[in-house]
Write a protein that holds these residues in place. Structure first.
Motif: not given
Lengths: 224, 394
Positions: A213-217, B227, B230-231, B234
């Motif tokens: 899980r990426p940060q700030g998801f 990112n 990735q976001q 996810w």
């Protein structure tokens, strides 16, 4: 390529016409007729397929070549004859497929990797077929080297069918004791589905799946 | 297709302020002038509304059967329109040759001027089935607006194959403006057909990507493109967990359920400057003077004996490097899924010529969607196209 006339998937049915197929030939022909009818109900899938029907024993007989099944009045009849030479079957495809790819491309089509549906009820009676097969599926040797879906019925052995199929999941063997006619019907159903569903698939050489899980998801809540 | 030579990797020196990085290479015979739409040039010597397809190839040898249903002369077909666009040139290639073949059960009446444009041989004619899914998914969406710096048109139309089968449109897009910078931020996605909920996947990755880019712009720091990937990836994992009621995140299940390609990016007024990333085979082009140049990797390569239909898609997360370059005032930025890109090819064919004329300047959004919904045999995938024109300052 400049926005070709159309996208095409060449499909080859290479069916065993050896004498031992006599009892089930009617069911195979019926299966091909069902395939034809199914494709007439899927005009857009049918438009993207050029269909060849080939029968092999010691030699290969061409029953249908690069046909647009929307315009075919009926499917050809396969007839039992002779022995079971896998070498004859793969040797024919080795010559035929590059020539067909050239013909279709010369006509402006964008050609997808051909698919061969191979059906046999017996073990090969010839030797040396593996080398012909290897050349056929080698993409550095054969232009348009095909994907091969192999189906074994009757006396065909699982190990042999696995050697014919280009991927493990492309090999099918009817369980001992199952109705061979029913196996052929399933083969034709799978063939139809494969043709109709020949859309995009996930590539084989893939980057890694996302793992954490990426940060700030945050969930998007306005879609699902 | 010519790859964009001027797009630079992010770590290279800048300098795009004065050196035009994507000057189109003129095609043969081009004089540099902006061409008028001239679809009739596709059909030399053929009368408009003629009864034969303009570029249907001869049948393959051995395909010996005579033509059948789609060659029958139209019976009871509606009258052909004289013009497709008020004030425009006659769309000679766009002949409404739809057949009344499957009107059994009653077919809604159709105004001739709204029959799909036919480019080449038409695809089958039928009334679409509804998209059977638990989530509402409209057949067509379109959007269009202008900021001080840009004019935007976008449309996503369900492919004829999905209309025929009653399955949802698996393409999607999102396009928004970031007022403080004037940036137009966008995403275009194509759900992988093998994934059952890929229409949701496409919508999700577009929304997620745009939101992340906007968040970076709002924070005033450079966009973290990796990112963004990735976001978006996810997002598929979490949404699959919710949709399928899984106990924990399962990326493999997400791939099976919602795999989707993605192109995301933005165009900033300064320059203007385009930045783009790509996962999968959704494409991007610059159109100038009727010539298209690809900005990203496509799936079709000249010289390949046969083409592959395999695709890389989220939630796979390749390393991405943004392609960056200026957008000329006389250029149009196009982002499109393969439903458009495959038909476009290198832009030199009939589809390319048709759209070169229609995209030379912005048209009303509904008209933009109408053109995108052209009928062309075997090109029956969903189509999504986003077009951005820099506005000329007075």
């Amino acid at each position: 390529m400049s926005g070709g006339h159309a996208n095409l998937l060449p499909v080859y049915v290479m069916a065993d016409e050896s004498g031992s197929m006599t009892k089930v030939m009617g069911q195979l022909n019926e299966g091909l007729r069902s395939l034809h009818e199914a494709l007439l109900g899927e005009p857009m899938a049918a438009a993207k397929v050029r269909f060849s029907v080939l029968g092999f024993s010691e030699t290969v007989l061409e029953h249908l070549r690069l046909a647009d099944l929307r315009h075919a009045e009926e499917m050809p009849e396969l007839k039992p004859r002779g022995r079971t030479s896998y070498g004859a079957a793969f040797g024919d495809l080795r010559q035929r497929i590059p020539a067909d790819v050239d013909v279709l491309k010369a006509e402006g089509f964008t050609v997808h990797r051909p698919a061969v549906f191979f059906l046999s009820d017996g073990q090969p009676t010839d030797k040396g077929w593996l080398e012909v097969h290897r050349q056929l599926i080698d993409r550095n040797v054969t232009k348009g080297a095909p994907n091969i879906v192999a189906c074994g019925i009757g006396d065909a052995q699982a190990a042999t069918i696995r050697q014919v199929a280009t991927r493990d999941e492309y090999g099918f063997i009817a369980n001992a004791g199952t109705d061979v006619g029913a196996s052929i019907a399933r083969f034709c159903t799978a063939l139809t589905k494969s043709i109709v569903e020949s859309g995009r698939s996930l590539g084989s050489a893939q980057p890694e799946l996302v793992v954490e899980r990426p940060q700030g998801f945050r969930m998007a809540i306005d879609v699902v | 297709m010519v790859r964009e030579p001027g797009y630079r990797e992010p770590d290279r020196p800048s300098g795009h302020g004065d050196a035009p990085l994507y000057r189109p290479e003129r095609g043969p015979g081009r004089d540099g002038g902006r061409p008028e739409p001239s679809p009739d040039a596709d059909t030399p010597g053929q009368p408009r509304g003629g009864a034969h397809p303009v570029d249907r190839p001869p049948p393959a040898r051995g395909a010996a059967r005579p033509p059948a249903t789609d060659r029958r002369p139209p019976r009871g077909a509606p009258p052909r329109p004289e013009l497709y666009e008020a004030g425009g040139s006659p769309a000679g290639v766009a002949r409404p040759t739809r057949q009344p073949a499957d009107r059994a059960g009653g077919r809604p009446g159709r105004s001739p001027q709204w029959l799909p444009v036919v480019l080449g041989t038409p695809t089958a004619d039928f009334e679409p089935r509804p998209a059977e899914d638990q989530t509402y998914r409209p057949d067509t969406v379109t959007d269009g607006w202008s900021t001080r710096d840009f004019t935007v048109r976008a449309a996503s139309v369900r492919g004829y194959l999905h209309r025929h089968r009653g399955t949802p449109r698996q393409d999607d897009f999102a396009v928004v403006v970031h007022p403080p910078t004037g940036a137009v931020v966008f995403a275009v996605a194509d759900g992988v057909s093998a994934a059952r909920h890929s229409h949701l996947g496409a919508a999700l990755v577009c929304r997620a990507a745009v939101r992340e880019i906007l968040a970076d712009l709002a924070a005033g720091h450079p966009v973290d493109w990796q990112n963004v990937v990735q976001q978006a990836a996810w997002q598929l994992v979490e949404q699959t967990r919710t949709l399928l009621g899984l106990g924990e995140a399962d990326p493999a299940a997400a791939e099976e359920a919602m795999a989707s390609t993605l192109v995301a990016g933005m165009v900033l007024p300064d320059g203007p400057t385009v930045s783009l990333i790509q996962v999968g085979d959704t494409g991007a082009w610059v159109l100038r003077d009727g010539a298209y140049r690809s900005l990203l990797d496509g799936k079709l390569h000249t010289g390949d004996p046969v083409v592959s239909s395999a695709v890389t898609a989220l939630p796979r997360t390749p390393r991405v490097s943004p392609r960056r370059g200026p957008l000329g005032r006389d250029e149009v930025l196009l982002i499109g899924t393969d439903g458009f890109g495959d038909a476009l090819g290198d832009g030199a064919g009939q589809v390319g010529r048709y759209f070169a004329g229609r995209l030379a300047r912005p048209q009303p959004p509904v008209q933009f969607a109408y053109h995108l919904d052209f009928s062309r045999e075997t090109y029956d995938d969903d189509r999504t196209l986003l077009a951005i024109w820099p506005r000329t300052k007075a």
